[in-house]
Design a protein around this motif. Structure first.
Motif, PDB file in Angstrom:
ATOM      1  N   SER A  72       0.830  -1.217   0.000  1.00 23.66           N
ATOM      2  CA  SER A  72       0.000   0.000   0.000  1.00 23.66           C
ATOM      3  C   SER A  72       0.858   1.258   0.000  1.00 23.66           C
ATOM      4  O   SER A  72       0.453   2.290  -0.542  1.00 23.66           O
ATOM      5  N   GLU A  73       2.045   1.199   0.608  1.00 25.02           N
ATOM      6  CA  GLU A  73       2.885   2.385   0.688  1.00 25.02           C
ATOM      7  C   GLU A  73       3.515   2.744  -0.651  1.00 25.02           C
ATOM      8  O   GLU A  73       4.097   3.818  -0.795  1.00 25.02           O
ATOM      9  N   ALA A 141      -0.326  -7.150 -12.174  1.00 22.90           N
ATOM     10  CA  ALA A 141       0.538  -7.185 -10.991  1.00 22.90           C
ATOM     11  C   ALA A 141      -0.187  -6.699  -9.751  1.00 22.90           C
ATOM     12  O   ALA A 141       0.149  -7.111  -8.627  1.00 22.90           O
ATOM     13  N   GLN A 142      -1.193  -5.853  -9.919  1.00 24.61           N
ATOM     14  CA  GLN A 142      -1.978  -5.361  -8.783  1.00 24.61           C
ATOM     15  C   GLN A 142      -3.031  -6.359  -8.323  1.00 24.61           C
ATOM     16  O   GLN A 142      -3.744  -6.103  -7.361  1.00 24.61           O
ATOM     17  N   GLY A 143      -3.139  -7.495  -8.996  1.00 29.38           N
ATOM     18  CA  GLY A 143      -4.015  -8.559  -8.508  1.00 29.38           C
ATOM     19  C   GLY A 143      -5.356  -8.674  -9.193  1.00 29.38           C
ATOM     20  O   GLY A 143      -6.247  -9.331  -8.656  1.00 29.38           O
ATOM     21  N   VAL A 154      -7.121 -10.176  -3.485  1.00 29.24           N
ATOM     22  CA  VAL A 154      -6.297  -9.261  -4.281  1.00 29.24           C
ATOM     23  C   VAL A 154      -4.813  -9.539  -4.047  1.00 29.24           C
ATOM     24  O   VAL A 154      -4.017  -9.639  -4.994  1.00 29.24           O
ATOM     25  N   LEU A 155      -4.432  -9.705  -2.773  1.00 28.95           N
ATOM     26  CA  LEU A 155      -3.032  -9.972  -2.462  1.00 28.95           C
ATOM     27  C   LEU A 155      -2.590 -11.324  -2.999  1.00 28.95           C
ATOM     28  O   LEU A 155      -1.453 -11.479  -3.473  1.00 28.95           O
ATOM     29  N   LEU A 610      -8.444   4.521   1.951  1.00 28.71           N
ATOM     30  CA  LEU A 610      -7.796   4.830   0.680  1.00 28.71           C
ATOM     31  C   LEU A 610      -6.568   3.963   0.429  1.00 28.71           C
ATOM     32  O   LEU A 610      -5.948   4.062  -0.627  1.00 28.71           O
ATOM     33  N   ASP A 611      -6.201   3.129   1.395  1.00 31.00           N
ATOM     34  CA  ASP A 611      -5.031   2.281   1.245  1.00 31.00           C
ATOM     35  C   ASP A 611      -5.333   1.113   0.304  1.00 31.00           C
ATOM     36  O   ASP A 611      -6.438   0.561   0.300  1.00 31.00           O
ATOM     37  N   TYR A 612      -4.307   0.739  -0.482  1.00 32.79           N
ATOM     38  CA  TYR A 612      -4.387  -0.485  -1.290  1.00 32.79           C
ATOM     39  C   TYR A 612      -4.182  -1.670  -0.338  1.00 32.79           C
ATOM     40  O   TYR A 612      -3.360  -1.599   0.574  1.00 32.79           O
TER      41      TYR A 612
END
Length: 814
Positions: A72-73, A141-143, A154-155, A610-612
């Motif tokens: 997420s960062e 790549a983002q799932g 997603v992960l 708002l974090d992924y």
């Protein structure tokens, strides 16, 4: 180039700070404090005592945060709309290739075939088409979150797709694109002409770096449930990043060159946060984390015939309990005491020595309830707000310790710890200096705890190689990942260190905005600035979070490099350390800690919705100013506590066993800055603060130790003992920095000799042996290029057979 954290340290080197006069007295004359000043002091004392009630922080130090947090960062909140753009790019292309099915429904063979078609179209000339294909790959790549219902899904698919992308050669393709983008002079000149750089100027670079980061982070992570083939893929990827095949340099060196190019002002649009995060994870992946370091250390000690380690430092620290910090009024005793009679001083000393086994002594009740603070204390409280801009002039006037305690606690009994956490060590058993006379008969005890480090053996070997280069021959250097990285970094290493520290200075919360400072916000600021209060609050949180992540990545990179280089060879570590010191790393770290560290560690610069990956699978709720101010429910911010511990460990690495650098800590008046950090009740952070205080106590003087007995007691309990170290009673208050300049010069000469001997060997050395035997020379096997065999006969015909030889001239010439 101006070095970061610059300044001359404020105080003249001839007068050691924090001591007053070399003798015992010398305090200011007491004046009647004003009621307003007394009230201000009492309020500050109450605030500080309130912070003492901070609960123990349940923090477990490690290589990195949990997987979801690390992913997420990578993204700023300003980038969130691009998640939808990436999804549209993928779905638009995917529908033309596959009908009626989603990505998760395809067999692995079909998924690989689709990735190959994407990679083929990645080579198109059209820049916009290439960006669309890169975004589609980024969505994988983002799932493929559009087909997932939960964050865990997603992960999971992000990891699965990352392995699949690497197996199809995606990383190599993106590496070529990254080379092309970093060399894009048109983009650099365009960014230089703009008055304000925004997120839009780094779109292509951000997409490329995001894909590469996701692949590195997902493949680096090991889990027991991983398929058997993933382990082989992981090792192949690690080898590719460490031992480059197509290029002449490791991948980390490309990222270092991007950092120096950004800091030189030639590429202000480079997204530095993503570059630094990727650099950190590449170094962590290729060199290894703290567990790998411990295993390598055990292995190397065994190879050198040294006894095994007594303990694992990180494991010992994890079992330690945090101590309560000294209260604010005791913090004021940083320098000389007011003049008192010998009887008063003796009575005071006994009171401070009544109970030393804990930092919890005076926190149970207000021992200073009826005391009136002297005016110097009021001035000191105001000085705490100043920063280390230009010079570390914090606490220019030495504060006074509090007045005598009105009562002696006679009912409390002194208790001692049952056991100390560390096995004691001894570096020198040839001298009995500092030991009481009865212990002279117990030298055997010293020899039992004699500790020989890997560095000691390496220094001794280096001295022998310098003395006898002919008889000992050439040193066999193992081509380890650390050795390869050092060789690649060697000739530009000073520039790399200065660049990292310049960015760290710009990201530090105590830094003031300057016109000549670098802009590290290019990849967080939107094209259109906020127009509402809510948008401004959101952007402010995003900017603070952005800076925190940069500090986290730089501190982790520097610490990993120092630890690995020290294990590989001590002079590699010393070379990096010396350039960090020359670039003002020590005052820079002290400047970072010259703030309310407890507030920094508990800061809530995050918006969890708002974090992924949360923002990709959940509907975004309506944000309000109240919800943004409230933040999350976490007890502390993991990345900020991680950064603080890393910086303290870094400062310890730079100053350990270096008297000249320890004097820098004294000259910059680090003791009160470090003591304030003890308010954070976390064992590992407190340990490294106490280590830094321990090494400078002999320079702070007897009066400082008397007025800081609780800190001295904590050092005794928590820091490893060196049996013949006089830290607790030695006095070097007259020591001056220039007394130790010879130490740094000698070290620098040894480093230069090491680098020259190992890495600057000329081809035609005068020490190289010469083979004078004709048969031996003609019998050597030489590797010839392939084209030689095809043109050999032609060469003979042209250069030998067709050339007339005049034998008479040949004989005459000899």
């Amino acid at each position: 180039m101006e070095d970061p954290g610059g300044g001359d340290g404020g105080q003249a080197a001839g007068s050691p700070p924090g001591n007053g006069s070399c003798g015992g007295g010398g305090g200011s004359k007491g004046k009647q404090a004003s009621p307003k000043g007394r009230e201000m002091f009492k309020n500050q004392r109450r605030e500080s005592e309130g912070s003492v009630d901070c609960p123990n922080l349940e923090f477990e130090y490690g290589d990195a945060d949990e997987h979801g947090a690390e992913l997420s960062e990578l993204y700023s909140y300003t980038e969130n709309p691009e998640f939808i753009i990436n999804r549209h790019c993928f779905e638009e292309d995917f529908r033309t290739q596959v009908q009626g099915r989603g990505w998760l429904e395809l067999e692995e063979a079909s998924q690989k075939a689709y990735i190959m078609r994407l990679l083929d179209r990645l080579e198109v000339v059209n820049r916009e088409q290439r960006l669309k294909v890169a975004r589609a790959i980024l969505y994988l790549a983002q799932g493929t979150f559009g087909e997932c219902d939960t964050e865990a899904d997603v992960l999971h698919w992000s990891r699965y797709n990352s392995f699949l992308l690497y197996q199809m050669g995606t990383f190599t393709a993106f590496l070529e694109l990254l080379h092309m983008e970093t060399d894009n002079s048109q983009a650099c000149s365009s960014a230089l002409r703009k008055p304000a750089i925004s997120l839009a100027d780094s779109t292509e670079l951000r997409v490329l770096l995001s894909v590469m980061y996701l692949m590195v982070e997902n493949i680096r992570l090991e889990r027991e449930t991983d398929p058997s083939g993933w382990r082989a893929t992981r090792e192949t990827f690690r080898t590719e990043l460490t031992f480059p095949v197509r290029s002449e340099e490791p991948f980390a060196l490309l990222l270092f060159s991007m950092i120096t190019k950004f800091c030189s002002g030639l590429a202000p649009h480079f997204p530095m946060k993503k570059v630094l995060l990727l650099l950190w994870k590449v170094v962590l992946f290729t060199l290894g984390g703290f567990e790998v370091l411990q295993a390598l250390k055990i292995q190397k000690r065994a190879e050198l015939g040294l006894p095994p380690l007594a303990e694992d430092s990180i494991q010992v620290v994890r079992s330690m309990r945090a101590a309560s910090p000294p209260s604010y009024t005791l913090d004021l005793g940083e320098s000389q005491m007011a003049p008192q009679s010998s009887k008063q001083r003796g009575r005071r000393g006994r009171k401070l020595l009544t109970k030393q086994d804990s930092l919890d002594i005076y926190n149970e009740r207000d021992l200073f309830k009826n005391e009136e603070p002297p005016p110097e204390e009021e001035e000191e409280a105001g000085e705490g707000e100043s920063t280390l801009d230009g010079e570390l002039d914090l606490l220019e006037r030495g504060p006074l310790v509090p007045p005598l305690l009105s009562q002696t606690p006679t009912t409390e009994r002194v208790t001692f710890p049952k056991g100390l956490p560390w096995a004691p060590k001894v570096r020198d058993t040839d001298t009995l200096v500092g030991l009481p006379r009865p212990i002279h008969e117990s030298v055997k005890t010293l020899k039992q705890h004699k500790y020989v480090s890997i560095s000691d053996v390496q220094i001794k070997n280096e001295e022998e190689l310098e003395k006898c280069p002919m008889s000992l021959g050439e040193e066999e250097v193992q081509e380890t990942p650390c050795e390869i990285l050092y060789q690649a970094m060697l000739y530009n290493l000073p520039q790399y260190m200065i660049a990292l520290l310049k960015i760290l200075l710009a990201a530090a919360p105590t830094s003031k905005a300057k016109t000549d400072s670098i802009n590290i916000l290019a990849d967080v600021l939107p094209e259109e600035m906020p127009i509402t209060v809510l948008q401004s609050m959101k952007l402010g949180i995003d900017v603070n979070r952005h800076k925190e992540i940069i500090v986290k990545s730089i501190s982790a990179v520097l610490l990993l490099l120092l630890k690995h280089f020290k294990l590989n060879h001590i002079y590699q570590f010393e070379y990096v350390s010396q350039h960090l010191v020359f670039a003002n790393c020590i005052p820079l770290i002290l400047k970072f800690f010259n703030q309310n560290i407890l507030s920094y560690i508990t800061a809530k610069n995050s918006i969890s919705v708002l974090d992924y990956p949360s923002c990709t699978v959940h509907d975004l709720p309506d944000l309000t100013a109240e919800s943004l101010e409230a933040g999350d429910n976490n007890q502390f911010c993991w990345r900020n506590l991680f950064s603080c511990i890393n910086l303290l460990r870094l400062l310890n690495k730079l100053t350990k066993w270096k008297h000249s650098r320890t004097m820098m800590l004294v000259v910059f008046k680090s003791a009160p800055i470090l003591k304030r950090a003890l308010k954070v009740k976390q064992a590992m952070l407190q340990l490294y603060v106490l280590k830094l205080l321990k090494i400078q106590t002999k320079y702070l003087g007897r009066q400082w130790r008397k007025s800081n007995m609780k800190t001295m007691s904590a050092i005794y309990q928590k820091v490893r003992h060196r049996m013949n170290d006089d830290w607790a009673y030695g006095n070097d208050i007259d020591a001056r920095p220039w007394d130790f300049q010879a130490e740094e010069c000698t070290l620098r000469a040894n480093i230069e000799a090491f680098n020259s001997r190992r890495y600057d060997r000329p081809q035609d050395s005068e020490f190289a042996p010469v083979d004078n035997c004709l048969q031996s020379v003609l019998g050597q096997k030489l590797e010839l290029p392939e084209d030689f065999y095809y043109s050999y006969e032609l060469w003979l015909e042209r250069e030998v057979f067709s050339q007339p030889i005049c034998w008479e001239e040949l004989l005459q010439s000899h």
